[in-house]
Design a protein around this motif. Sequence first.
Motif, short mmCIF file in Angstrom:
data_model
loop_
_atom_site.label_atom_id
_atom_site.label_comp_id
_atom_site.label_asym_id
_atom_site.label_seq_id
_atom_site.Cartn_x
_atom_site.Cartn_y
_atom_site.Cartn_z
N VAL A 313 4.34 7.60 13.54
CA VAL A 313 4.38 8.14 12.18
C VAL A 313 3.20 7.56 11.40
CG1 VAL A 313 5.97 6.32 11.41
CG2 VAL A 313 5.80 8.45 10.11
N PRO A 314 2.47 8.39 10.67
CA PRO A 314 1.38 7.86 9.84
C PRO A 314 1.89 6.85 8.81
CG PRO A 314 1.20 10.24 10.04
CD PRO A 314 2.54 9.86 10.60
N ILE A 315 1.10 5.83 8.56
CA ILE A 315 1.47 4.75 7.65
C ILE A 315 0.57 4.80 6.42
CG2 ILE A 315 1.50 2.24 7.34
CD1 ILE A 315 2.00 2.05 10.40
N ILE A 316 1.18 4.70 5.26
CA ILE A 316 0.46 4.42 4.02
C ILE A 316 0.98 3.08 3.52
CG2 ILE A 316 -0.15 5.15 1.69
CD1 ILE A 316 -1.03 7.22 3.65
N VAL A 317 0.10 2.12 3.30
CA VAL A 317 0.52 0.88 2.66
C VAL A 317 0.67 1.20 1.18
CG1 VAL A 317 -0.04 -1.53 2.15
CG2 VAL A 317 -0.66 -0.55 4.38
N THR A 318 1.91 1.42 0.76
CA THR A 318 2.16 1.84 -0.62
C THR A 318 2.35 0.65 -1.56
OG1 THR A 318 4.41 2.30 0.18
CG2 THR A 318 2.99 4.19 -0.26
N ASP A 350 -1.93 4.07 12.93
CA ASP A 350 -2.41 5.21 12.15
C ASP A 350 -2.17 4.94 10.67
OD1 ASP A 350 -3.25 7.64 11.20
OD2 ASP A 350 -1.61 8.80 12.10
N VAL A 351 -3.00 4.07 10.11
CA VAL A 351 -2.88 3.70 8.69
C VAL A 351 -3.86 4.55 7.89
CG1 VAL A 351 -2.92 1.85 7.00
CG2 VAL A 351 -2.28 1.35 9.37
N ARG A 352 -3.37 5.18 6.84
CA ARG A 352 -4.19 6.15 6.09
C ARG A 352 -4.43 5.76 4.64
NH1 ARG A 352 -2.07 11.94 8.62
NH2 ARG A 352 -2.11 11.22 10.81
N GLY A 353 -3.95 4.58 4.23
CA GLY A 353 -4.20 4.18 2.86
C GLY A 353 -3.69 2.78 2.58
N TYR A 354 -4.29 2.16 1.56
CA TYR A 354 -3.89 0.83 1.11
C TYR A 354 -3.83 0.86 -0.41
CZ TYR A 354 -3.91 -4.18 0.12
OH TYR A 354 -3.59 -5.44 -0.34
N LEU A 355 -2.61 0.71 -0.95
CA LEU A 355 -2.39 0.72 -2.40
C LEU A 355 -1.89 -0.66 -2.81
CD1 LEU A 355 -0.56 4.16 -2.81
CD2 LEU A 355 -3.02 3.71 -2.65
N TYR A 356 -2.67 -1.34 -3.62
CA TYR A 356 -2.32 -2.69 -4.04
C TYR A 356 -1.24 -2.65 -5.12
CZ TYR A 356 -2.50 -7.34 -5.99
OH TYR A 356 -2.14 -8.59 -6.43
N TRP A 357 -0.28 -3.56 -5.00
CA TRP A 357 0.72 -3.76 -6.06
C TRP A 357 0.38 -5.05 -6.81
CZ3 TRP A 357 4.64 -0.88 -8.04
CH2 TRP A 357 5.45 -1.53 -8.99
N SER A 358 0.08 -4.94 -8.08
CA SER A 358 0.22 -3.78 -8.92
C SER A 358 -1.04 -3.64 -9.76
CB SER A 358 1.44 -3.96 -9.82
OG SER A 358 1.57 -2.94 -10.79
N LEU A 359 -1.21 -2.47 -10.37
CA LEU A 359 -2.32 -2.31 -11.29
C LEU A 359 -2.21 -3.29 -12.45
CD1 LEU A 359 -4.82 -0.83 -12.43
CD2 LEU A 359 -3.23 0.81 -13.48
N LEU A 360 -1.02 -3.39 -13.05
CA LEU A 360 -0.81 -4.17 -14.26
C LEU A 360 0.17 -5.31 -14.02
CD1 LEU A 360 -0.19 -1.12 -16.64
CD2 LEU A 360 -2.34 -2.39 -16.43
N ASP A 361 -0.02 -6.41 -14.69
CA ASP A 361 1.06 -7.39 -14.79
C ASP A 361 2.23 -6.69 -15.49
OD1 ASP A 361 -0.25 -9.50 -13.58
OD2 ASP A 361 -1.02 -10.31 -15.47
#
Length: 403
Positions: A313-318, A350-361
Motif C-alpha cells: 500500500v502506498p505510504i504518505i507520512v502524514t 512506496d513512500v509518496r510524501g512527508y508532512l511535518y507535524w505541525s505547521l504551528l505551535d
Amino acid sequence: MTGRLPPRFLWGTATAAHQVEGNNVHSDCWALEHAQPSLFLEPSGDAADHYHRYAEDIAIVAGLGLNAYRFSVEWARVEPERGHVSEAALDHYRRMADACLSRGIAPVVTLHHFTQPRWLARLGGLAAPEFPQLFAEQAARVVRALDGIALVCTINELNLPAIAAPYFRGRATAEQRAAAERVLGAPLSAFFLHVDEEVIFGNGLAAHRAARAAVRAERPGVAVGMTLAISEEDAEPGGEAFRDRRRETYYAPFLDAAREDDFVGVQTYSRMTSRADGSVGLYPGSVATTMGWEDRPEAIGAVCEWIAGRWDVPIIVTENGYVGGDDARRGIFIAAAVAGVRRAMAGGADVRGYLYWSLLDNFEWMLGYGQRFGLVSVEGPRRERRVKASAAVLAALAAGEGA
C-alpha cells in the motif's frame, strides 16, 4: 543518502482544526474543556486563530517552498446541529482549499481529527449505530464542496484509542469523568480519545469504509485513506512476543483494511520498547522529549520499512515531528527523519510524501499549550507568527538542497 526523491513527492506540513482554529464552540471537545473539573489543563480558546488567519499561514507554507498542506474540516462547524448544514462553514473550507491551490499547494483534507459535534456525542459518538452513515454523509458534502483536493484522510489515527485507552482513562479522576459526562450528555466514551476498543474495530472501520465509498462516489479521482498512529516497536531480550503482539493488535488489522485504500497515512513520533515483563517504555539510555517520548527521528524510517515488508500500500507520512523547545534539535530531527524515509524508499518502501507535524505551535489536547511541535511559533495575545530556524531545514530538503 544520495539521489533525489520522486518529482511528485509531497513535501508539506499539517494542522488539525480544533488545535489551531479557535472557538470551536459546537464541538464535544470544547464542552469537555469547560467542564468543572476538566480533563484538560486549559481550554483551547482562540487557539492560533487559524480560522481567520489561514491565508497568512498558507502563505508561510508557500514561502517555505512546500507543495502540500494537510488541514482538517471541522464537522462541528459544518453541521453544528443535526440536519443543519452551514454553507458558510463549507465556503470557509472551500476558500482554504482555493488558497492552497492558488499558491501551488496540494490540499490534503482530514474529515475527522478527534473532534465531532456535540449532538453526535449525545448519540454516543463513534459508538452510535448511525455513525458510519452520518460520517459518510459528512464526507460526501465536504468533498463535493471543495475542489482540487489531492488526498482525503477519513479518520485521523483511527487506531489510537485502542493503543492509548489506558493512558487516557488513567488520567481521569472520578470527579472529572462525572463532569465530562454531564456536559456531553453521554458516557465519556463518546469522546473519540476515550472510545472503547471494540468500537474502533467495529464501527470505526465501518465508518472509514463508508466514508471511502462516499468520497469515491463524489470524486472518483481523489485518493482516499485513513491515518494511523504507528510507533517503531522494539524489544528487550524476553520482550519479543509482547512486541509482536502489539504490532498484531494495534497495527495489523488497520493495515490489512488499508489494502483497499489508495494510501495509508503513517504518523510516527517515537519508538516503544517492550520489556520481558510485558510493560513498554523508553529504550534504555535514550533521551526523552517534553512529551516523555523517546527522541528518535529514525523511527519513521523503521516504520515505513516494516510496513513495506508486509503490506503493498502506498505510504504518505502524514505526521512526524519533534516536540520541545530546542529548535536546533528540531532541525536535526527533521533531517534525520527524512534521511530514514529515504533509506526506506531505497529499500523498496512506496513512500509518496512527508508532512511535518505541525505547521504551528498549537493546542495539544489535554496537555494545553505547553508542548511545542511547530515550525512556526504563535506568540502573544495578537497571535504573531514567527517562522523558526527549523523550518529552513524542511524547506531546504523540499528544494533538494538537502538531498
